[in-house]
Design an enzyme around this catalytic site. Structure first.
Site, PDB file in Angstrom:
ATOM      1  N   PHE A 146       0.214   5.944   7.797  1.00 58.56           N
ATOM      2  CA  PHE A 146      -0.409   6.329   6.496  1.00 58.56           C
ATOM      3  C   PHE A 146      -0.985   5.880   5.320  1.00 58.56           C
ATOM      4  CE2 PHE A 146      -0.038   9.396   2.250  1.00 58.56           C
ATOM      5  CZ  PHE A 146      -0.011  10.840   3.891  1.00 58.56           C
ATOM      6  N   ASP A 231      -0.789  -2.589   2.704  1.00 60.71           N
ATOM      7  CA  ASP A 231      -1.176  -1.311   1.861  1.00 60.71           C
ATOM      8  C   ASP A 231       0.970  -0.891   1.699  1.00 60.71           C
ATOM      9  OD1 ASP A 231      -0.463   0.864   0.806  1.00 60.71           O
ATOM     10  OD2 ASP A 231      -1.096   2.497   2.967  1.00 60.71           O
ATOM     11  N   LYS A 258       1.534   3.844  -6.288  1.00 62.46           N
ATOM     12  CA  LYS A 258       3.079   4.476  -6.837  1.00 62.46           C
ATOM     13  C   LYS A 258       3.649   4.522  -7.818  1.00 62.46           C
ATOM     14  CE  LYS A 258       3.755   6.722  -1.880  1.00 62.46           C
ATOM     15  NZ  LYS A 258       3.639   8.490  -2.278  1.00 62.46           N
TER      16      LYS A 258
HETATM   17  C1  LIG Z   1       1.209   3.526   2.759  1.00 58.85           C
HETATM   18  C2  LIG Z   1       0.771   4.777   1.739  1.00 58.85           C
HETATM   19  N1  LIG Z   1      -0.722   4.058   0.767  1.00 58.85           N
HETATM   20  C3  LIG Z   1      -1.397   5.031   0.752  1.00 58.85           C
HETATM   21  C4  LIG Z   1      -0.514   6.097   0.524  1.00 58.85           C
HETATM   22  C5  LIG Z   1      -1.586   7.124  -0.838  1.00 58.85           C
HETATM   23  O1  LIG Z   1      -1.511   7.430  -1.996  1.00 58.85           O
HETATM   24  P1  LIG Z   1      -1.473   8.794  -2.644  1.00 58.85           P
HETATM   25  O2  LIG Z   1      -1.056   9.975  -2.006  1.00 58.85           O
HETATM   26  O3  LIG Z   1      -0.795   8.145  -4.175  1.00 58.85           O
HETATM   27  O4  LIG Z   1      -2.849   8.857  -2.333  1.00 58.85           O
HETATM   28  C6  LIG Z   1       0.850   6.866   0.248  1.00 58.85           C
HETATM   29  C7  LIG Z   1       0.886   7.145  -0.402  1.00 58.85           C
HETATM   30  O5  LIG Z   1       2.025   8.229   0.472  1.00 58.85           O
HETATM   31  C8  LIG Z   1       1.459   5.726   1.156  1.00 58.85           C
HETATM   32  O6  LIG Z   1       2.692   5.755   1.731  1.00 58.85           O
END
Ligand SMILES: Cc1ncc(COP(=O)(O)O)c(C=O)c1O
Length: 403
Positions: A146, A231, A258
């Protein structure tokens, strides 16, 4: 949908249902205020927040240092655009780069934007530094990932809900099973510019890879001249008891989001060395809001909190208590527990209930949590919770499992 809820909650749930697209399925709770790990709804009921904004609230609701930084900045200047510099920008970039042990950072807003930024930088690095033929760059990603919701990112999602009906899809990605080093090595060739993975897969159910996986990814990327992009949008900034879940492995690029915004404003960023982030030139990438004064001021206060080491230490000690308590429930309604620090993926016996039903029952017992898939739910309370607060959550789960 008309709900049977009463009081302010019922009215506000119905209004939201009526006027918003149904791209979420929220629990029927309407929050009005929050402090630390606790939130209060419009009818005065209190709940322990065990989702913490999907880790955007690592420091809890309205942490005084973060609210103080925001107030101070609100009274001075909030937005300049990157057409001009402002006095929070340089300090923020230096402090974040130092936290990451990298040369440069590039701020954006949401996690998905930071992932998009990482993809663009990796592709350009591939063409300009590695010498990949134009338009041929590939990036290897993991199944069940994700990384966000943009059209490019969902192009390499394996979740049908996230992906179906949103094509045509962006090419240039290869998907391999998570945790499988041999499959990863097979997928890498001379066109590969990056491996993009989550050090722990959050949305997939807090999946922790085998111990040799991240060191193996590091070794493979180094030997094949491929960028290792971690990530850490959800796993990073203290959640696992370390500033980064990849530790002690050091990726070439961190993707952060986040918690960087302290639960106040969206702040994301990537961090990497000169030879990687230095490929960008003016006009090639940007964002009106990325790196704005309010965002930088709040993020600087977040970095200062992380630099004390206290949130990470608490995540380690209270996280150990959380896992010990949850492990005792395996075989008593739970089939498996995964995770690290104050982050737990919990598999409920599917014969008992779904994750959604568990979350609804927990809510009735004053605990807010979120299901992921099927009968899995995750607990990710703010990092400053006490053992007693963790006990509130686990005791409620115990009661729910007993029916
Ligand atoms: C590992 C990871 N990357 C990227 C994102 C995307 O972040 P955003 O919702 O701020 O676009 C998330 C969101 O849950 C995430 O868990």
């Amino acid at each position: 949908m008309t709900t049977a809820l009463t009081g302010h909650t019922g009215l506000l749930v119905d209004q939201a249902e009526r006027w918003t697209a149904h791209n979420y399925h929220p629990l029927p709770v309407v929050l009005a205020s929050g402090e630390g790990a606790w939130v209060t709804d419009v009818d005065g009921r209190r709940y322990l927040d065990c989702l913490a904004g999907y880790s955007a609230l690592n420091f809890g609701h309205r942490h005084p240092a973060l609210i103080g930084a925001a107030h101070e900045q609100l009274d001075r200047i909030t937005l300049t655009s990157r057409a001009f510099l402002h006095d929070q920008f340089g300090p923020f970039c230096q402090e974040l780069a130092e936290l990451c042990g990298k040369d440069l950072v590039l701020p954006m807003n949401t996690g998905a934007e930071a992932v998009e930024t990482a993809i663009k930088v990796a592709r350009k690095w591939g063409y300009k530094v590695k010498g990949v033929p134009d338009g041929q760059a590939t990036i290897v990603v993991a199944a069940d990932n994700f990384h966000g919701r943009t059209t490019t990112i969902i192009s390499f999602s394996t979740d049908p809900d996230a992906r179906a009906d949103f094509g045509p899809y962006t090419p240039g990605f290869r998907i391999v099973p998570y945790g499988d080093l041999a499959a990863l090595a097979d997928a890498v060739d001379d066109t590969t510019v990056a491996v993009l993975i989550e050090p722990i897969q959050g949305e997939a159910g807090v999946l922790v890879p085998p111990g040799d996986y991240l060191p193996g990814v590091r070794q493979l990327c180094t030997s094949r001249n491929v960028l290792f992009i971690a990530d850490e949008v959800q796993s990073g900034l203290g959640r696992t008891g370390e500033t980064f879940a990849s530790t002690p492995v050091v990726p070439d690029m961190y993707v952060l989001g986040k918690a960087l915004g302290g639960g106040i404003v969206p702040v994301s960023a990537i961090a990497a060395s000169h030879d990687i982030l230095g490929v960008l030139r003016p006009g090639e990438h940007g964002s009106t809001f990325g790196g704005n004064p309010l965002a930088c001021a709040v993020a600087r206060a977040v970095i200062a909190l992380l630099n004390t080491g206290e949130p990470q230490a608490n995540a380690r000690t209270v996280g150990a208590h959380l896992h010990e308590r949850l492990n005792a429930l395996v075989g008593h309604g739970l089939t498996a527990i995964r995770g690290r620090g104050l982050w737990a993926g919990i598999d409920i016996d599917p014969a008992l209930m779904t994750g959604r039903q568990a979350c609804e029952a927990l809510m009735a017992h004053g605990v807010l949590a979120k299901d992921t898939h099927g009968s899995t739910l995750r607990l990710a309370p703010p990092l400053l919770v006490s053992k007693q607060e963790v006990d509130v959550a686990v005791n409620a789960l115990h009661v729910v499992l007993k029916g």
